[in-house]
Write an enzyme that holds these catalytic residues in place. Structure first.
Site, PDB file in Angstrom:
ATOM      1  N   GLU A   1       0.699  -1.224  -0.002  1.00  0.00           N
ATOM      2  CA  GLU A   1      -0.009  -0.075   0.081  1.00  0.00           C
ATOM      3  C   GLU A   1       0.922   1.227   0.014  1.00  0.00           C
ATOM      4  O   GLU A   1       0.551   1.984   0.665  1.00  0.00           O
ATOM      5  CB  GLU A   1      -0.800  -0.118   1.245  1.00  0.00           C
ATOM      6  CG  GLU A   1      -2.001  -1.410   1.110  1.00  0.00           C
ATOM      7  CD  GLU A   1      -2.930  -1.286   2.266  1.00  0.00           C
ATOM      8  OE1 GLU A   1      -2.927  -0.138   3.333  1.00  0.00           O
ATOM      9  OE2 GLU A   1      -3.882  -2.066   2.209  1.00  0.00           O
TER      10      GLU A   1
ATOM     11  N   GLU B   1      -5.297  -9.150   0.627  1.00  0.00           N
ATOM     12  CA  GLU B   1      -5.807  -8.978   1.890  1.00  0.00           C
ATOM     13  C   GLU B   1      -7.315  -8.935   2.064  1.00  0.00           C
ATOM     14  O   GLU B   1      -7.825  -8.027   1.098  1.00  0.00           O
ATOM     15  CB  GLU B   1      -5.220  -7.944   2.566  1.00  0.00           C
ATOM     16  CG  GLU B   1      -3.642  -8.021   2.767  1.00  0.00           C
ATOM     17  CD  GLU B   1      -3.143  -6.817   3.736  1.00  0.00           C
ATOM     18  OE1 GLU B   1      -3.845  -6.271   4.355  1.00  0.00           O
ATOM     19  OE2 GLU B   1      -1.995  -6.465   3.293  1.00  0.00           O
TER      20      GLU B   1
END
Length: 494
Positions: free
Chosen positions: A119, A266
């Site tokens: 991220e 995820e």
């Protein structure tokens, strides 16, 4: 045409078709922010005991990689955000990282992917200019090690990278990152890699101020007045998970990179939270996890990409008690460190449950109406997603070849998998529970110590089959195989 070119074209074709042929997988993320992380050998023992076939490491810990050797478990390793700068600035640093953390372990450890950072654009935006150079340097090192056909390189993104996720058809990446995202997508296309997405319906729900119903985030049926529909495409979205994945596909397509597939690196649901985190409960986490697994293993894609399976990693293996933030941040784990599950769930296509079983079996009532039994059987093997392989002709539970026997097997398989999240044993009054194991001979019912469902290869990921109705899944291999062979032969003669 030279043989080398033939082989190259065959490989391109097979790579394109493999996701559809092999079906989707469920993997597990393994975080390390624990005060008492078990030894790597014990972690791997838990993975093997629960038939976990894919794992994602957030780093490249040598103890874990050594413990995973000779297990066949597919491993994704990670370049940490702290390592990103050095790797992005120096090809030699990238080469050293690959030599130490990948090449030194392959082929004994089945490393198949590298996640470069995590991220990055939304957590350390100042590092954006170095992200794609880091990916390129890692990939060049992989090529130099002759591992580029085995190991894919990508980088995980949060949903925050998409500025308008709903409706999915209008989703686009945040314009602040247009240049970087174009470079990322170009890299993924050039290297035949995939887009990594971290998709959390839990956050979409808790931050949505009641816009979407809880059932929508938990893959539960929606009433007619709660249906979620994209007004532009009229696609119906049965879950926020599907809408998030489709939002990524539409955002990618906005850059004209439709060939890039999406893998969810995820997703999950916390099972415990603080006083102001009322939706972080065991019940919700169990419902989300079991329904997510069923959703992924049906081998279909989101509405805009129905033939693209959604390979997915669940966050996470253990609770990370050293995580900062609210209580929920510490309670995403599926297992405690002693190997016991936080709640019952099934990670495998065979339906083997982690956690306590129901202690009972669901079977057809003797003398039940045959028409109702037939409907119940067809529903269990169809919409109910029961694994009905064992009652196909030539399989251990086909005989006795009666509606009642086949219905008992299908009813029970459905019940064992879904009882923990509200599944019942009724089937229009044609079923009942029993504590007596209905297994016989070589036919083991799901939930039995001698379950047939867990033996050998199980094709449940391709769609359930009722022996009385048939299904497209029973013809999946011949159809796809014929298409591939036909196209390959055509290309050979060009």
């Amino acid at each position: 045409m030279m043989p080398e070119k033939w082989l190259q074209r065959v490989l391109v074709l097979l790579i394109g078709f493999l996701p559809c042929i092999l079906g989707a997988f469920i993997g597990i993320d393994i975080g390390t922010h624990l005060s008492k992380l078990p030894p790597a050998s014990e972690v791997v023992a838990i993975l093997k005991a629960n038939e976990i076939t894919h794992v994602r490491l957030f780093d490249a810990d040598s103890h874990m990689l050594n413990a995973l050797a000779n297990t066949s478990i597919e491993v994704m390793v990670g370049v940490t955000n702290e390592e990103l700068l050095g790797i992005g600035q120096s090809p030699s640093v990238a080469a050293a990282w690959v030599n130490k953390n990948v090449a030194a372990h392959v082929p004994n450890t089945n490393i198949t992917a590298i996640a470069v950072g995590s991220e990055v654009l939304t957590t350390i935006p100042h590092a954006a200019p170095i992200l794609v150079p880091a990916m390129n340097n890692i990939h060049k090192a992989i090529v130099a090690s002759n591992l580029n056909f085995k190991v894919k390189v990508s980088t995980p993104h949060s949903m925050d990278i998409i500025s308008r996720p709903f409706p999915p058809s209008t989703a686009i990446f945040n314009s602040s990152w247009n240049s970087t995202m174009y470079q990322v997508l170009q890299f993924l296309k050039n290297t035949n890699s995939y887009f990594m997405l971290n998709a959390y319906p839990y956050y979409g729900f808790t931050k949505g101020d009641g816009i979407f119903p809880l059932e929508y985030t938990l893959f539960q049926p929606l009433s007619s007045v709660k249906q979620i529909v994209d007004p532009n495409t009229l696609y119906h979205y049965d879950s926020m998970f599907d809408a998030m994945v489709d939002a990524a596909y539409y955002s990618i397509d906005a850059f004209n990179f439709s060939e890039v597939s999406v893998v969810v690196t995820e997703t999950g649901w916390p099972w415990n939270g603080g006083a102001n985190e009322k939706d972080a409960t065991v019940k919700n986490a169990q419902t989300y996890t079991n329904n997510l697994i069923r959703r992924v293993m049906n081998n279909s894609g989101p509405p805009s990409q129905p033939t693209m399976p959604i390979n997915t990693y669940i966050y996470e293996l253990f609770n990370e008690d050293e995580h900062r933030g609210p209580i929920s941040e510490k309670n995403w784990g599926l297992f405690f460190t002693n190997g016991s599950s936080v709640y019952p769930f099934s990670l495998s296509a065979s339906g083997q449950m982690a956690g306590n079983s129901t202690g009972s079996f669901c079977i057809a009532k003797s003398g039940a109406d045959e028409d109702k039994l037939r409907k119940g059987l067809n529903w269990a093997c169809g919409e109910g997603h029961a694994n009905c392989t064992a009652i196909q002709e030539g399989q251990p539970c086909f005989y006795p070849d009666t509606i009642e026997n086949h219905a008992s097997y299908a009813y029970n398989d459905y019940y064992q998998k879904m009882h923990s999240v509200g599944g019942t044993c009724d089937f229009d009054g044609t079923a009942t529970t029993s504590t007596a194991d209905p297994s016989y001979g070589s036919c083991g019912f799901t939930g039995s110590a001698n379950s047939t469902a867990g033996r050998g290869f199980s094709p449940t990921a391709y769609g359930p089959v009722s022996p009385f109705t048939g299904s497209r899944s029973s013809m999946l291999y011949p159809e796809i195989g014929g298409v591939i062979v036909g196209i390959i032969l055509h290309w050979f003669w060009l």
